[in-house]
Design an enzyme around this catalytic site. Structure first.
Site, PDB file in Angstrom:
ATOM      1  N   SER A   7       0.856  -1.186   0.000  1.00 40.57           N
ATOM      2  CA  SER A   7       0.000   0.000   0.000  1.00 40.57           C
ATOM      3  C   SER A   7       0.891   1.235   0.000  1.00 40.57           C
ATOM      4  O   SER A   7       1.783   1.362   0.841  1.00 40.57           O
ATOM      5  CB  SER A   7      -0.874   0.011   1.257  1.00 40.57           C
ATOM      6  OG  SER A   7      -1.323   1.334   1.499  1.00 40.57           O
ATOM      7  N   HIS A  32      -1.663  -1.579  -3.905  1.00 39.26           N
ATOM      8  CA  HIS A  32      -2.900  -1.215  -3.194  1.00 39.26           C
ATOM      9  C   HIS A  32      -2.939   0.305  -3.025  1.00 39.26           C
ATOM     10  O   HIS A  32      -2.007   0.912  -2.486  1.00 39.26           O
ATOM     11  CB  HIS A  32      -2.881  -1.914  -1.835  1.00 39.26           C
ATOM     12  CG  HIS A  32      -4.117  -1.752  -1.021  1.00 39.26           C
ATOM     13  ND1 HIS A  32      -5.242  -2.547  -1.167  1.00 39.26           N
ATOM     14  CD2 HIS A  32      -4.408  -0.898  -0.009  1.00 39.26           C
ATOM     15  CE1 HIS A  32      -6.158  -2.192  -0.287  1.00 39.26           C
ATOM     16  NE2 HIS A  32      -5.682  -1.183   0.423  1.00 39.26           N
ATOM     17  N   ASP A  34      -5.020   3.454  -1.468  1.00 40.65           N
ATOM     18  CA  ASP A  34      -6.026   3.784  -0.450  1.00 40.65           C
ATOM     19  C   ASP A  34      -6.638   5.150  -0.734  1.00 40.65           C
ATOM     20  O   ASP A  34      -5.983   6.184  -0.600  1.00 40.65           O
ATOM     21  CB  ASP A  34      -5.366   3.775   0.933  1.00 40.65           C
ATOM     22  CG  ASP A  34      -5.089   2.362   1.388  1.00 40.65           C
ATOM     23  OD1 ASP A  34      -6.054   1.585   1.486  1.00 40.65           O
ATOM     24  OD2 ASP A  34      -3.917   2.030   1.621  1.00 40.65           O
ATOM     25  N   MET A  36      -9.157   7.920   0.286  1.00 36.56           N
ATOM     26  CA  MET A  36      -9.909   8.404   1.457  1.00 36.56           C
ATOM     27  C   MET A  36     -10.527   9.757   1.124  1.00 36.56           C
ATOM     28  O   MET A  36      -9.887  10.595   0.497  1.00 36.56           O
ATOM     29  CB  MET A  36      -8.960   8.554   2.648  1.00 36.56           C
ATOM     30  CG  MET A  36      -8.262   7.265   3.024  1.00 36.56           C
ATOM     31  SD  MET A  36      -7.330   7.462   4.541  1.00 36.56           S
ATOM     32  CE  MET A  36      -6.543   5.857   4.646  1.00 36.56           C
ATOM     33  N   HIS A  65      -8.793   0.743  -3.175  1.00 33.03           N
ATOM     34  CA  HIS A  65      -9.608   0.531  -1.976  1.00 33.03           C
ATOM     35  C   HIS A  65     -10.317   1.846  -1.671  1.00 33.03           C
ATOM     36  O   HIS A  65      -9.712   2.778  -1.145  1.00 33.03           O
ATOM     37  CB  HIS A  65      -8.660   0.093  -0.834  1.00 33.03           C
ATOM     38  CG  HIS A  65      -9.324  -0.039   0.492  1.00 33.03           C
ATOM     39  ND1 HIS A  65      -8.609  -0.147   1.674  1.00 33.03           N
ATOM     40  CD2 HIS A  65     -10.631  -0.094   0.850  1.00 33.03           C
ATOM     41  CE1 HIS A  65      -9.444  -0.259   2.677  1.00 33.03           C
ATOM     42  NE2 HIS A  65     -10.666  -0.210   2.219  1.00 33.03           N
ATOM     43  N   MET A  67     -12.341   4.121   0.294  1.00 36.92           N
ATOM     44  CA  MET A  67     -12.930   4.435   1.602  1.00 36.92           C
ATOM     45  C   MET A  67     -13.685   5.746   1.423  1.00 36.92           C
ATOM     46  O   MET A  67     -13.255   6.807   1.885  1.00 36.92           O
ATOM     47  CB  MET A  67     -11.816   4.550   2.657  1.00 36.92           C
ATOM     48  CG  MET A  67     -11.240   3.199   3.043  1.00 36.92           C
ATOM     49  SD  MET A  67      -9.651   3.324   3.869  1.00 36.92           S
ATOM     50  CE  MET A  67      -8.566   3.306   2.450  1.00 36.92           C
ATOM     51  N   MET A 136     -10.928  -5.913   6.878  1.00 33.33           N
ATOM     52  CA  MET A 136     -10.053  -4.923   7.521  1.00 33.33           C
ATOM     53  C   MET A 136      -9.560  -5.467   8.863  1.00 33.33           C
ATOM     54  O   MET A 136     -10.356  -5.928   9.687  1.00 33.33           O
ATOM     55  CB  MET A 136     -10.810  -3.605   7.752  1.00 33.33           C
ATOM     56  CG  MET A 136     -11.193  -2.842   6.496  1.00 33.33           C
ATOM     57  SD  MET A 136      -9.817  -2.410   5.428  1.00 33.33           S
ATOM     58  CE  MET A 136      -8.798  -1.389   6.499  1.00 33.33           C
ATOM     59  N   GLY A 144      -0.345   2.495   9.716  1.00 31.27           N
ATOM     60  CA  GLY A 144       0.453   2.389  10.936  1.00 31.27           C
ATOM     61  C   GLY A 144      -0.316   2.043  12.196  1.00 31.27           C
ATOM     62  O   GLY A 144       0.187   2.241  13.296  1.00 31.27           O
ATOM     63  N   ASP A 174      -6.080  -6.325   5.355  1.00 32.62           N
ATOM     64  CA  ASP A 174      -5.462  -5.000   5.243  1.00 32.62           C
ATOM     65  C   ASP A 174      -5.410  -4.317   6.603  1.00 32.62           C
ATOM     66  O   ASP A 174      -6.453  -4.077   7.223  1.00 32.62           O
ATOM     67  CB  ASP A 174      -6.331  -4.180   4.269  1.00 32.62           C
ATOM     68  CG  ASP A 174      -5.803  -2.787   4.003  1.00 32.62           C
ATOM     69  OD1 ASP A 174      -4.695  -2.459   4.449  1.00 32.62           O
ATOM     70  OD2 ASP A 174      -6.539  -2.027   3.329  1.00 32.62           O
TER      71      ASP A 174
HETATM   72  C1  DX5 Z   1      -6.056   1.742   6.212  1.00 37.10           C
HETATM   73  C2  DX5 Z   1      -5.681   1.332   4.807  1.00 37.10           C
HETATM   74  C3  DX5 Z   1      -4.535   0.390   4.701  1.00 37.10           C
HETATM   75  C4  DX5 Z   1      -3.233   0.921   5.196  1.00 37.10           C
HETATM   76  C5  DX5 Z   1      -2.430  -0.225   5.670  1.00 37.10           C
HETATM   77  O1  DX5 Z   1      -7.237   2.456   6.172  1.00 37.10           O
HETATM   78  O2  DX5 Z   1      -6.762   0.704   4.177  1.00 37.10           O
HETATM   79  O3  DX5 Z   1      -4.387  -0.082   3.364  1.00 37.10           O
HETATM   80  O4  DX5 Z   1      -2.466   1.546   4.210  1.00 37.10           O
HETATM   81  O5  DX5 Z   1      -1.301   0.324   6.227  1.00 37.10           O
HETATM   82  P1  DX5 Z   1      -0.550  -0.389   7.404  1.00 37.10           P
HETATM   83  O6  DX5 Z   1       0.098  -1.612   6.790  1.00 37.10           O
HETATM   84  O7  DX5 Z   1       0.401   0.637   7.846  1.00 37.10           O
HETATM   85  O8  DX5 Z   1      -1.561  -0.758   8.447  1.00 37.10           O
HETATM   86 ZN    ZN Z   2      -6.395  -0.278   2.204  1.00 33.90          ZN
END
Ligand code: DX5
Ligand code: ZN
Length: 217
Positions: A7, A32, A34, A36, A65, A67, A136, A144, A174
């Site tokens: 990601s 991947h 993300d 948002m 992904h 969100m 999730m 993180g 994830d």
């Molecule tokens: C969180 C994301 C993840 C995130 C994972 O909302 O969907 O894809 O980037 O990152 P780590 O591996 O740092 O949890």
């Molecule tokens: Zn994600």
């Protein structure tokens, strides 16, 4: 055997092309992304135009992904930008079946993501329409965070359900995955493992990604 999807969320977002190049190593076939929107989750990352430019730079599969609170508006934009996989959250739509059809009509593979507290039974009657179930293992919104172990029995149950139904639906997990827990995640029945900060906060993102991909091969 499972595959790794790095990601880019925890990379230097002012240099996404550089981050993409860094993790384009042997064993990595999927990236991947993300997305948002500041509504479903508090942060805003990037949108379909960024995905368009990443598409020009790689042949790796782009796994978006979403969100976002309004997937019906965003799905066509990401399909047009060149996404291979579009995953939406079950919590974000009243019309999940319609959204899956929409993603398929636009030529992409369709995923559904479930927050840690959302039960698998939400998917019981539409599983055959889903290419990927994203479970999730943190609450969405930030990289993180700490891995939530109660996702592991959820993965086991999902794997049993998919096999009992004779389907080829992929399971993706994830959030909070690192070298210490990645084997456990795969052993539970995960096909695609998303890893963000454990790769991009390491001293050498490329070699960490290659090592993790090898561990789960
Ligand atoms: C969180 C994301 C993840 C995130 C994972 O909302 O969907 O894809 O980037 O990152 P780590 O591996 O740092 O949890
Ligand atoms: Zn994600």
């Amino acid at each position: 055997m499972a595959i790794l999807a790095p990601s880019l969320l925890s990379a230097d977002l002012s240099n996404l092309a550089g981050a993409l190049k860094e993790v384009s190593v042997e064993g990595v076939e999927m990236i991947h992304l993300d997305i948002m929107d500041g509504h479903f989750v508090p942060e805003i990352t990037f949108g379909s135009s960024t995905v368009y430019w990443l598409r020009q730079k790689t042949k790796l599969e782009l796994d978006c992904h979403l969100m976002v609170a309004n997937p019906e508006e965003q799905i066509p934009l990401f399909a047009k930008a060149g996404a291979d996989w579009i995953t939406i959250h079950a919590e974000c739509t009243y019309h999940l079946h319609r959204m899956l059809n929409y993603i398929h009509e636009l030529g992409c593979k369709a995923g559904v993501s479930l927050n840690p507290a959302t039960p698998l039974t939400n998917l019981a009657h539409i599983l055959s329409d889903i290419d990927l179930v994203l479970l999730m293992s943190v609450n969405p919104g930030y990289g993180g965070q700490k891995f939530i172990p109660s996702v592991l029995p959820k993965v086991v149950k999902m794997r049993e359900t998919i096999e009992a139904a004779g389907l080829d639906t992929k399971i993706q997990v994830d959030g909070g995955i690192d070298p210490a827990n990645i084997r456990e995640v795969v052993n539970a029945g995960t096909d695609i493992v998303v890893v963000g900060s454990a790769i991009f906060k390491s001293p050498d993102a490329g070699s960490t990604a290659a090592d993790l991909a090898k561990i789960i091969q």
